[in-house]
Design a protein around this motif. Sequence first.
Motif, PDB file in Angstrom:
ATOM      1  N   SER A  62       0.866  -1.179   0.000  1.00 31.50           N
ATOM      2  CA  SER A  62       0.000   0.000   0.000  1.00 31.50           C
ATOM      3  C   SER A  62       0.903   1.230   0.000  1.00 31.50           C
ATOM      4  N   ILE A  63       0.684   2.138  -0.950  1.00 32.11           N
ATOM      5  CA  ILE A  63       1.538   3.318  -1.047  1.00 32.11           C
ATOM      6  C   ILE A  63       0.713   4.535  -1.449  1.00 32.11           C
ATOM      7  N   GLY A  64       1.002   5.669  -0.798  1.00 27.40           N
ATOM      8  CA  GLY A  64       0.317   6.918  -1.097  1.00 27.40           C
ATOM      9  C   GLY A  64       1.091   7.730  -2.119  1.00 27.40           C
ATOM     10  N   ILE A  65       0.353   8.248  -3.117  1.00 28.27           N
ATOM     11  CA  ILE A  65       0.981   9.028  -4.184  1.00 28.27           C
ATOM     12  C   ILE A  65       0.144  10.259  -4.504  1.00 28.27           C
ATOM     13  N   SER A  66       0.776  11.218  -5.149  1.00 24.36           N
ATOM     14  CA  SER A  66       0.029  12.272  -5.821  1.00 24.36           C
ATOM     15  C   SER A  66      -0.185  11.762  -7.242  1.00 24.36           C
ATOM     16  N   GLU A  67      -1.445  11.490  -7.564  1.00 23.41           N
ATOM     17  CA  GLU A  67      -1.795  10.925  -8.863  1.00 23.41           C
ATOM     18  C   GLU A  67      -2.200  12.043  -9.820  1.00 23.41           C
ATOM     19  N   ARG A  68      -1.700  11.962 -11.061  1.00 24.62           N
ATOM     20  CA  ARG A  68      -2.101  12.906 -12.102  1.00 24.62           C
ATOM     21  C   ARG A  68      -2.968  12.174 -13.113  1.00 24.62           C
ATOM     22  N   ASP A  69      -4.232  12.579 -13.223  1.00 24.99           N
ATOM     23  CA  ASP A  69      -5.135  11.926 -14.162  1.00 24.99           C
ATOM     24  C   ASP A  69      -4.630  12.126 -15.590  1.00 24.99           C
ATOM     25  N   ALA A  70      -4.547  11.037 -16.338  1.00 24.03           N
ATOM     26  CA  ALA A  70      -3.991  11.082 -17.687  1.00 24.03           C
ATOM     27  C   ALA A  70      -4.853  11.881 -18.658  1.00 24.03           C
ATOM     28  N   VAL A  71      -6.151  12.017 -18.370  1.00 20.77           N
ATOM     29  CA  VAL A  71      -7.052  12.717 -19.274  1.00 20.77           C
ATOM     30  C   VAL A  71      -7.249  14.168 -18.852  1.00 20.77           C
ATOM     31  N   SER A  72      -7.666  14.379 -17.593  1.00 19.19           N
ATOM     32  CA  SER A  72      -8.009  15.737 -17.144  1.00 19.19           C
ATOM     33  C   SER A  72      -6.812  16.516 -16.625  1.00 19.19           C
ATOM     34  N   GLY A  73      -5.752  15.810 -16.203  1.00 17.71           N
ATOM     35  CA  GLY A  73      -4.605  16.482 -15.597  1.00 17.71           C
ATOM     36  C   GLY A  73      -4.821  16.828 -14.134  1.00 17.71           C
ATOM     37  N   THR A  74      -6.011  16.539 -13.590  1.00 17.90           N
ATOM     38  CA  THR A  74      -6.294  16.815 -12.183  1.00 17.90           C
ATOM     39  C   THR A  74      -5.386  15.961 -11.295  1.00 17.90           C
ATOM     40  N   LEU A  75      -4.901  16.553 -10.209  1.00 17.07           N
ATOM     41  CA  LEU A  75      -4.132  15.795  -9.232  1.00 17.07           C
ATOM     42  C   LEU A  75      -5.077  15.243  -8.173  1.00 17.07           C
ATOM     43  N   TYR A  76      -4.759  14.024  -7.684  1.00 11.96           N
ATOM     44  CA  TYR A  76      -5.535  13.386  -6.630  1.00 11.96           C
ATOM     45  C   TYR A  76      -4.589  12.862  -5.558  1.00 11.96           C
ATOM     46  N   ASN A  77      -5.003  12.985  -4.302  1.00 12.90           N
ATOM     47  CA  ASN A  77      -4.316  12.341  -3.184  1.00 12.90           C
ATOM     48  C   ASN A  77      -4.803  10.899  -3.208  1.00 12.90           C
ATOM     49  N   SER A  78      -3.955   9.995  -3.689  1.00 11.62           N
ATOM     50  CA  SER A  78      -4.385   8.626  -3.963  1.00 11.62           C
ATOM     51  C   SER A  78      -3.561   7.601  -3.205  1.00 11.62           C
ATOM     52  N   ASN A  79      -4.132   6.417  -3.101  1.00 13.12           N
ATOM     53  CA  ASN A  79      -3.439   5.272  -2.525  1.00 13.12           C
ATOM     54  C   ASN A  79      -3.607   4.094  -3.472  1.00 13.12           C
ATOM     55  N   ILE A  80      -2.504   3.384  -3.695  1.00 17.46           N
ATOM     56  CA  ILE A  80      -2.534   2.189  -4.528  1.00 17.46           C
ATOM     57  C   ILE A  80      -2.235   0.986  -3.640  1.00 17.46           C
ATOM     58  N   ILE A  81      -2.985  -0.087  -3.851  1.00 16.30           N
ATOM     59  CA  ILE A  81      -2.646  -1.367  -3.237  1.00 16.30           C
ATOM     60  C   ILE A  81      -2.237  -2.303  -4.372  1.00 16.30           C
ATOM     61  N   PHE A  82      -1.003  -2.793  -4.276  1.00 10.51           N
ATOM     62  CA  PHE A  82      -0.492  -3.774  -5.232  1.00 10.51           C
ATOM     63  C   PHE A  82      -0.684  -5.165  -4.652  1.00 10.51           C
ATOM     64  N   ALA A  83      -1.052  -6.111  -5.510  1.00  8.30           N
ATOM     65  CA  ALA A  83      -1.152  -7.522  -5.108  1.00  8.30           C
ATOM     66  C   ALA A  83       0.234  -8.162  -5.184  1.00  8.30           C
ATOM     67  N   PRO A  84       0.413  -9.318  -4.559  1.00  8.84           N
ATOM     68  CA  PRO A  84       1.713  -9.996  -4.590  1.00  8.84           C
ATOM     69  C   PRO A  84       2.190 -10.383  -5.991  1.00  8.84           C
ATOM     70  N   ASP A  85       1.291 -10.421  -6.963  1.00  6.59           N
ATOM     71  CA  ASP A  85       1.725 -10.706  -8.337  1.00  6.59           C
ATOM     72  C   ASP A  85       2.169  -9.444  -9.064  1.00  6.59           C
ATOM     73  N   GLY A  86       2.144  -8.300  -8.371  1.00  7.78           N
ATOM     74  CA  GLY A  86       2.592  -7.035  -8.942  1.00  7.78           C
ATOM     75  C   GLY A  86       1.517  -6.215  -9.611  1.00  7.78           C
ATOM     76  N   SER A  87       0.308  -6.750  -9.701  1.00  8.07           N
ATOM     77  CA  SER A  87      -0.776  -6.002 -10.345  1.00  8.07           C
ATOM     78  C   SER A  87      -1.339  -4.941  -9.401  1.00  8.07           C
ATOM     79  N   ILE A  88      -1.953  -3.924  -9.989  1.00 10.51           N
ATOM     80  CA  ILE A  88      -2.651  -2.920  -9.196  1.00 10.51           C
ATOM     81  C   ILE A  88      -3.994  -3.530  -8.788  1.00 10.51           C
TER      82      ILE A  88
END
Length: 200
Positions: free
Chosen positions: A105-131
Amino acid sequence: MLDLEKNCRVAVVQCSPVMFDKDATLAKCINLIKQAGAGGAQLIVLPELIIPCYPYGMTFGFTVGSRQEEGRADWKRYYDGSIVVPGAETDALGEAAREVNAYVSIGISERDAVSGTLYNSNIIFAPDGSIAALHRKLKPTGAERFVWGDADNAYFPVVASPWGPLGNLICWESYMPLARVALYQKGVTILISCNTNDNP
């Protein structure tokens, strides 16, 4: 009834970013994931907005009705340091999770690829490396609203794990009763609240 594992070895990583340096902070996080994994961690939790940083105390030159040029330059640096999901950075983080066979689990500043809006986001990766999940903070707190937008999709995603459903709240979302209820209704047994003390 699910046959769940009783024990989970968790590594809570309290670290600081390399301020405004996405690449250096990414390399640092990958190294920390590998260290935690080498220690047997099955769930590795890194701080809120570790990449590129939580811009504690910054105004980006903003006051009501005006912007300063120096602040615009700082904003552009922060914007450029934010991560598009998926992308090269998430590929590298996912590979680190896969190498150590752990949930990350990691917190990032995410930049939306379409709108360019920034989001305070968290990603959880599975043990196989997938999001496995991407969660955007519902409502940035206070002046954070000058930096990050309100979540606009995928509210409170849940990840199936050997220990039960994993869910996530970011910082002040932990104080939102209905946010906790939403996760409870999804059967979440492990809540990851990816907080920072807001100090670089």
